[in-house]
Design a protein around this motif. Structure first.
Motif, short mmCIF file in Angstrom:
data_model
loop_
_atom_site.label_atom_id
_atom_site.label_comp_id
_atom_site.label_asym_id
_atom_site.label_seq_id
_atom_site.Cartn_x
_atom_site.Cartn_y
_atom_site.Cartn_z
N ARG A 1 0.84 -1.19 0.00
CA ARG A 1 0.00 0.00 0.00
C ARG A 1 0.87 1.24 0.00
O ARG A 1 1.85 1.33 0.76
N GLU A 2 0.53 2.18 -0.85
CA GLU A 2 1.30 3.42 -0.99
C GLU A 2 0.58 4.57 -0.30
O GLU A 2 -0.63 4.74 -0.46
N PHE A 3 1.34 5.36 0.45
CA PHE A 3 0.78 6.52 1.14
C PHE A 3 1.32 7.78 0.47
O PHE A 3 2.54 7.96 0.35
N LYS A 4 0.41 8.63 0.03
CA LYS A 4 0.79 9.83 -0.70
C LYS A 4 0.80 11.06 0.21
O LYS A 4 0.10 11.09 1.22
N MET A 5 1.60 12.04 -0.18
CA MET A 5 1.65 13.29 0.56
C MET A 5 0.26 13.94 0.54
O MET A 5 -0.24 14.30 -0.53
N PRO A 6 -0.38 14.10 1.71
CA PRO A 6 -1.72 14.69 1.73
C PRO A 6 -1.67 16.21 1.74
O PRO A 6 -0.62 16.81 1.99
N ASP A 7 -2.80 16.82 1.45
CA ASP A 7 -2.93 18.27 1.60
C ASP A 7 -3.33 18.54 3.04
O ASP A 7 -4.48 18.45 3.42
N VAL A 8 -2.33 18.83 3.88
CA VAL A 8 -2.57 19.00 5.31
C VAL A 8 -3.01 20.42 5.64
O VAL A 8 -3.28 20.73 6.79
N GLY A 9 -3.05 21.29 4.65
CA GLY A 9 -3.51 22.66 4.88
C GLY A 9 -4.72 22.95 4.04
O GLY A 9 -5.53 22.07 3.74
N GLU A 10 -4.86 24.18 3.63
CA GLU A 10 -6.00 24.59 2.82
C GLU A 10 -5.50 24.91 1.42
O GLU A 10 -5.08 26.02 1.12
N GLY A 11 -5.51 23.89 0.55
CA GLY A 11 -5.09 24.10 -0.82
C GLY A 11 -3.59 24.19 -1.01
O GLY A 11 -3.13 24.71 -2.03
N LEU A 12 -2.79 23.65 -0.07
CA LEU A 12 -1.34 23.67 -0.23
C LEU A 12 -0.93 22.69 -1.31
O LEU A 12 -1.58 21.67 -1.53
N THR A 13 0.16 22.98 -1.99
CA THR A 13 0.59 22.15 -3.12
C THR A 13 1.83 21.32 -2.84
O THR A 13 2.13 20.42 -3.61
N GLU A 14 2.56 21.62 -1.75
CA GLU A 14 3.79 20.88 -1.48
C GLU A 14 4.11 20.93 0.00
O GLU A 14 3.55 21.74 0.75
N ALA A 15 5.01 20.07 0.42
CA ALA A 15 5.47 20.04 1.81
C ALA A 15 6.88 19.45 1.83
O ALA A 15 7.24 18.61 0.99
#
Length: 486
Positions: free
Chosen positions: A12-26
């Motif tokens: 199972r692959e876990f992707k970088m989520p949008d942890v903010g409001e419309g953020l595009t990267e972390a």
């Protein structure tokens, strides 16, 4: 070649989520697990930093960590896989994915028959526009062909029963000198997304970097070597004794440091520029005797109802600001550019500017205007502690209406604060100092501070802004107004 459904279900692959409001990267700050570690559903596996805050990410699977796709310090786009988990490790070893599969010991007949060959494909890059084959074929001298046997050989290859080719002595070919960039990268240099990001941050053109990775792939080490050519100078190259000062009008890069602007600092810079050039700022100042307020702070520290709470001058400044906003609710508003409307708010989310190692952030206390002094003290203490630990959530920094910035803790008298985007006013609280002051007709040493209020002149005119600031000062001069006005 794609992974089988059984494998996709197991890994199972876990992707970088949008942890903010419309953020595009972390940016991945720290991994708490490594390949081979056992994880459970809900376990925190890494800490990432967005443009708003540092956030810990839990994994939604049980199993064993199979792969960490990116290392620490890498900025990853939202939606990109950052970790994979083997949810059935007891099932034994599984076939590796096609992208990670080891090369075969020898090419098959079908591979030899492919005119285009195969080439490593990088995620987010695609195949290079080159026709080079997977394995270089050495040039062979022409051999007279026998039509019948050749036809039979081709038919055998098509049927999967290729016969061994006749033994031919290869003609040695002199090795060509290594080119600065692999021939397969004549179009766009081959590099993984993190390496491209590193090169961009360091200002390195990948077309000028000599690749050392497999299949002509540029590695992180290659980029660092290109960024510091002096460190990789060949043996015998002249070594500078000391860096001489730069000539007037030139850039002395030998004595400069460059740090990529990212995360919270990048978001803050963009927000401040947007605020400064969209909202017409007006700043007003007032100097006030806060001797009585400082005395009240000391009394409250001894009050049993305030035991265990953070009691300081900022607490009473916040309360005075809230009382003044209650008397002038038109200040608590926002400008809606899209609809050309002023939005008046019947709640106050009080922002507190906090300086952290990652940059300036402005978390806010929700519904601060409805809280008692002990409740406000508890929320203020928690807000500051969380910010210092770098654990402020994006939700805590959204929805602010007005802000306080305490520049006095740095020994600064005052300043001209810039509005937090979307807010109507910001109050700067300067240092409290003993100064000569006329009190009851006599010059005495009194504790004095200067307040500065910046506001959006589109929705707050000079009269309204002046009244608000004057009321804040009046409460701090005579804090009993917290009762009579509150």
């Amino acid at each position: 070649m794609t992974a089988s459904p059984a494998r996709a279900q197991r890994f199972r692959e876990f992707k970088m989520p949008d942890v903010g409001e419309g953020l595009t990267e972390a940016e991945i700050l720290k991994w708490y697990v490594q390949p081979g570690d056992t994880v459970t559903d809900g376990q925190v596996v890494c800490e990432v930093e967005t443009a708003k805050a540092a956030v810990e990410l839990p994994i939604p699977y049980d199993g064993v960590v199979h792969e960490l796709t990116f290392g620490e310090g890498v900025t990853v786009d939202v939606g990109t896989v950052i970790i994979s988990v083997d949810t059935d490790p007891g099932a034994g070893p599984a076939a590796a994915p096609a992208a990670n599969a080891p090369q075969e010991a020898a090419p098959s007949a079908e591979e030899d028959a492919e005119p285009q060959g195969r080439q490593a494909v990088l995620v987010g890059y695609g195949a290079a526009p080159s026709s080079t084959k997977r394995r270089a074929r050495k040039p062979q001298p022409a051999v007279p062909a026998q039509p019948e046997s050749a036809s039979a050989g081709i038919q055998a290859e098509l049927n999967g029963r290729a016969t061994p080719p006749p033994m031919i002595t290869p003609v040695p070919v002199p090795a060509a000198p290594a080119a600065p960039v692999a021939a397969a990268t004549a179009g766009r240099p081959l590099a993984k997304p993190p390496v491209r990001k590193l090169a961009k941050d360091l200002g390195i053109d990948l077309a000028t970097v000599a690749p050392t990775g497999p299949d002509g792939i540029i590695t992180r080490e290659d980029v660092h070597a290109a960024a510091a050519p002096a460190a990789a100078a060949p043996v015998g190259a002249p070594v500078p004794v000391a860096a001489a000062p730069a000539e007037p009008g030139t850039v002395d890069t030998a004595r400069e440091r460059r740090v990529p602007v990212k995360g919270v600092r990048k978001a803050t810079a963009q927000a401040m520029v947007a605020s400064a050039f969209t909202a017409p700022h007006v700043t007003e100042f007032i100097t006030v005797d806060v001797t009585r307020t400082m005395k009240l702070v000391q009394e409250l520290k001894q009050d049993p109802d305030m035991a265990g709470l953070r009691v300081n001058p900022l607490l009473l400044v916040a309360k005075a600001f809230l009382v003044a906003l209650k008397r002038h609710p038109e200040v608590n508003a926002a400008w809606d550019e899209a609809h050309q409307e002023i939005v008046y708010k019947d709640y106050v989310n009080l922002g507190i500017a906090a300086a952290t190692p990652r940059g300036l952030i402005v978390p806010n206390i929700k519904d601060a205007g409805s809280k008692t002094l002990p409740q406000l003290a508890a929320d203020l203490g928690e807000l500051i502690s969380t910010a210092r630990e770098g654990k402020t959530s994006p939700a805590a920094m959204s929805g602010g209406t007005v802000t306080i910035t305490n520049v006095g803790v740095f020994g600064v008298d005052t300043g001209t604060p810039i509005l937090n985007p979307g807010e109507s006013a910001i109050l700067a609280f300067g240092a409290v100092k003993l100064q000569p002051w006329v009190h009851k007709g006599k010059v005495k040493a009194r504790q004095v501070t200067t307040l500065a209020l910046s506001f959006d002149h589109r929705l707050i005119d000079g009269e309204l802004g002046s009244k608000l600031l004057a009321d804040v000062a009046a409460v701090l001069e005579r804090p009993k107004r917290l009762i009579t006005w509150g």
